[in-house]
Design a protein around this motif. Structure first.
Motif, PDB file in Angstrom:
ATOM      1  N   ALA A   1      -0.103  -0.338  -8.078  1.00  0.00           N
ATOM      2  CA  ALA A   1      -1.494  -0.819  -8.235  1.00  0.00           C
ATOM      3  C   ALA A   1      -1.860  -1.444  -9.745  1.00  0.00           C
ATOM      4  O   ALA A   1      -2.261  -2.402  -9.610  1.00  0.00           O
TER       5      ALA A   1
ATOM      6  N   ARG B   1      -2.976  -5.150  -9.277  1.00  0.00           N
ATOM      7  CA  ARG B   1      -4.607  -4.974  -8.935  1.00  0.00           C
ATOM      8  C   ARG B   1      -5.010  -6.402  -9.113  1.00  0.00           C
ATOM      9  O   ARG B   1      -4.719  -7.212 -10.292  1.00  0.00           O
TER      10      ARG B   1
ATOM     11  N   ALA C   1      -5.054  -0.978  -3.701  1.00  0.00           N
ATOM     12  CA  ALA C   1      -4.829  -1.918  -4.829  1.00  0.00           C
ATOM     13  C   ALA C   1      -3.330  -2.121  -5.142  1.00  0.00           C
ATOM     14  O   ALA C   1      -2.795  -3.100  -5.694  1.00  0.00           O
TER      15      ALA C   1
ATOM     16  N   HIS D   1      -1.610  -3.087  -2.746  1.00  0.00           N
ATOM     17  CA  HIS D   1      -1.104  -4.217  -1.756  1.00  0.00           C
ATOM     18  C   HIS D   1       0.198  -3.972  -1.049  1.00  0.00           C
ATOM     19  O   HIS D   1       0.930  -5.127  -0.946  1.00  0.00           O
TER      20      HIS D   1
ATOM     21  N   ASP E   1      -9.986  -5.592  -6.819  1.00  0.00           N
ATOM     22  CA  ASP E   1      -9.429  -4.218  -6.760  1.00  0.00           C
ATOM     23  C   ASP E   1     -10.104  -3.431  -7.986  1.00  0.00           C
ATOM     24  O   ASP E   1     -10.407  -2.152  -7.688  1.00  0.00           O
TER      25      ASP E   1
END
Length: 229
Positions: A110, A114, A154, A156, A118
């Protein structure tokens, strides 16, 4: 052996249930070869395609196995537990150890991945956790988990997000038990705020090492408290 004709409704589900009952009830022991599709179809009063789908479902549950050229054999008399069931039945300390492996890595990812959205979501989740400090334990625990969900999001990585989602029901129930049993919020209604703020700041700053460290420290403290129960 007559299994009894089935009623006309979801036939595959009924056939699966009837065959599962025979296996789990001991009618067919482990190692037994099941009757052929034609015989099963006649006994159940359904078509061969329905039997075929039922056998696939039983194979997915770990009860039977098709052997090319030989037939379908019983390999277990109790269905294989899915991931959610295993989590519900596992010791919370075991769940937390796995959570640490998953979520610390997610926090580090993250910090590297981010986006501005986020960061906004993380700041909002932290504010929500602080606001919930004025609410009851259930609301506070839910807000705490929502912040962790935002951290994982965050990263992903949809696989990580899906995996963490499986943890949420178990974590929510067990963390609420811990908060109530140890009266963690009696002296500090916003228990753990400093560590969570450090986590959010580290992710926002893109500092993967600090994000991993902040989350690891927080989870280790919680694990220690869980082990004390």
């Amino acid at each position: 052996m007559s299994l009894g004709a089935l009623r006309p409704s979801p036939l595959v589900e009924q056939a699966t249930d009837r065959l599962r009952e025979q296996i789990t009830g001991g009618a067919w022991a482990v190692g037994t070869k099941l009757p052929g599709e034609v015989a099963l179809a006649e006994s159940l009063g359904v078509g061969r395609s329905t039997v075929r789908e039922a056998l696939r479902a039983l194979a997915g549950a770990g009860l039977v196995q098709a052997r090319q050229g030989s037939g379908v054999f019983v390999i277990a008399t109790s269905p294989r537990q899915d991931w959610s069931t295993r989590l519900r039945q596992a010791a919370i300390t075991d769940v937390y150890e796995v959570r640490m492996v998953v979520e610390v890595e997610a926090a580090q990812l993250a910090a590297r991945r981010r986006t501005d959205d986020d960061v906004t979501a993380l700041r909002g989740a932290l504010a929500g956790r602080r606001h919930a400090a004025h609410a009851d334990d259930a609301a506070f625990v839910a807000a705490d988990i929502a912040l962790h969900v935002a951290v994982v999001a965050a990263a992903h990585n949809p696989v990580l997000s899906s995996l963490f989602t499986e943890f949420v029901p178990v974590l929510q129930r067990r963390l609420l038990d811990m908060v109530e049993l140890l009266s963690l919020r009696s002296a500090d209604p916003n228990h753990g705020d400093e560590g969570h703020a450090a986590l959010v700041d580290a992710v926002a700053a893109g500092d993967a090492e600090a994000a991993g460290r902040a989350l690891r420290d927080e989870l280790r403290q919680t694990l220690a408290m869980l082990q004390s129960l």
